[in-house]
Design an enzyme around this catalytic site. Structure first.
Site, PDB file in Angstrom:
ATOM      1  N   SER A  95      37.228  39.548  43.905  1.00 34.31           N
ATOM      2  CA  SER A  95      37.324  39.413  42.614  1.00 34.31           C
ATOM      3  C   SER A  95      36.096  38.410  42.035  1.00 34.31           C
ATOM      4  CB  SER A  95      38.785  38.920  42.255  1.00 34.31           C
ATOM      5  OG  SER A  95      39.037  39.171  40.875  1.00 34.31           O
ATOM      6  N   ASN A 119      36.882  44.548  45.019  1.00 30.81           N
ATOM      7  CA  ASN A 119      37.364  44.602  43.538  1.00 30.81           C
ATOM      8  C   ASN A 119      36.479  43.647  42.529  1.00 30.81           C
ATOM      9  OD1 ASN A 119      39.789  44.468  45.840  1.00 30.81           O
ATOM     10  ND2 ASN A 119      40.465  45.606  44.126  1.00 30.81           N
ATOM     11  N   HIS A 239      44.519  45.704  43.017  1.00 25.96           N
ATOM     12  CA  HIS A 239      43.538  44.336  42.904  1.00 25.96           C
ATOM     13  C   HIS A 239      43.837  43.627  44.138  1.00 25.96           C
ATOM     14  CE1 HIS A 239      40.791  41.834  41.111  1.00 25.96           C
ATOM     15  NE2 HIS A 239      41.864  40.556  41.362  1.00 25.96           N
TER      16      HIS A 239
END
Length: 262
Positions: A95, A119, A239
């Site tokens: 992320s 991600n 996620h």
């Protein structure tokens, strides 16, 4: 697995977990998390590599940034850790950590021999950019944000030990530090096409097939732009796949480590 708190050491100004022996690997988590989010990889790869997983600034036991420095402030903090590790290092990010990992690979090619962006967001649509920036603006920086909406995006409605761990980490964060990190994530335009085209090292871009924000299409687009990039999609994952699909993620990282020269 049980997402227990692990012993930390100060490295380059951040507190970090270290495990294993072998080639150097730096693991960078996402907003609101902490080094234990890599627990399955710290265990599963310790026979293959020397792993360093820091708490990013304002997360876990690491001190916050002094001011709203944007993504560059978090990259600078990660660079200070990277400078203390034995080169060359494979940098893995999830992320916002993926944004930082790619930034390190571009700005410190002499220290980074491979990069994994997990991600990662790339060229958000105008609608998605407005939505994430609106969520950042809603944070008041004085009271902990209700994690329910975030957890629903990450896990759906299913209960799990992973969901419970993330809920505890989100609630434990200093509200100012969380707002700073989420704002940096929301406002960043990284990586851009020039960054990806300038990646000289092998690069793995990996996301889940059910990921609505860091989509498979984004992952494939980044891999196509990187000279030595390839994409991998984890079926049934969303996620939080380093935690929810730990076996698949750990296997993908293990294979990548075998492929990276040096």
């Amino acid at each position: 697995m049980t997402w227990i708190t692990r012993q930390r050491f100060e490295i380059g100004g951040l507190m970090a977990i270290q495990a294993g022996s072998g080639p150097s690997v730096l693991l960078l988590h996402g907003v609101g998390l902490r080094a234990e989010a890599w627990g399955a990889q710290l265990d599963g790869l310790s026979h293959q590599a020397h792993l360093t997983a820091p708490d990013l600034p304002g997360h876990g036991d690491s001190p916050p940034l002094c001011a709203n420095a944007g993504l560059s402030g978090y990259s600078d903090a990660a660079m200070a850790v990277l400078a203390r590790l034995r080169a060359p290092t494979v940098v893995v990010g999830h992320s916002m950590g993926a944004m930082i990992a790619l930034d390190l690979a571009v700005t410190a090619p002499e220290r980074v021999c491979g990069v994994v962006a997990m991600n990662a967001v790339f060229e958000r649509s105008a609608e998605a950019a407005r939505a994430v920036q609106a969520r950042a603006a809603e944070l008041n920086g004085s009271t902990p944000a209700d994690p329910s909406t975030t957890l629903r995006r990450w896990f759906g409605d299913a209960t799990s030990a992973e969901r419970d761990a993330c809920r505890a980490w989100l609630l434990a964060m200093n509200p100012i530090a969380y707002k700073m990190a989420y704002t940096a994530f929301a406002q960043s335009q990284k990586p851009d096409r020039a960054d990806l085209a300038n990646l000289g090292c092998p690069a793995l871009f990996i996301t889940g097939s059910l990921e609505p924000n860091s989509t498979p299409a984004m992952t494939r687009a980044m891999a196509n732009l990187a000279p030595k990039g390839r994409a991998q999609i984890v079926e049934g994952a969303a996620h939080m796949m380093p935690m929810t699909h730990a076996h698949d993620v750990t296997a993908a990282l293990s294979q990548f480590l075998d492929e990276v020269p040096g």
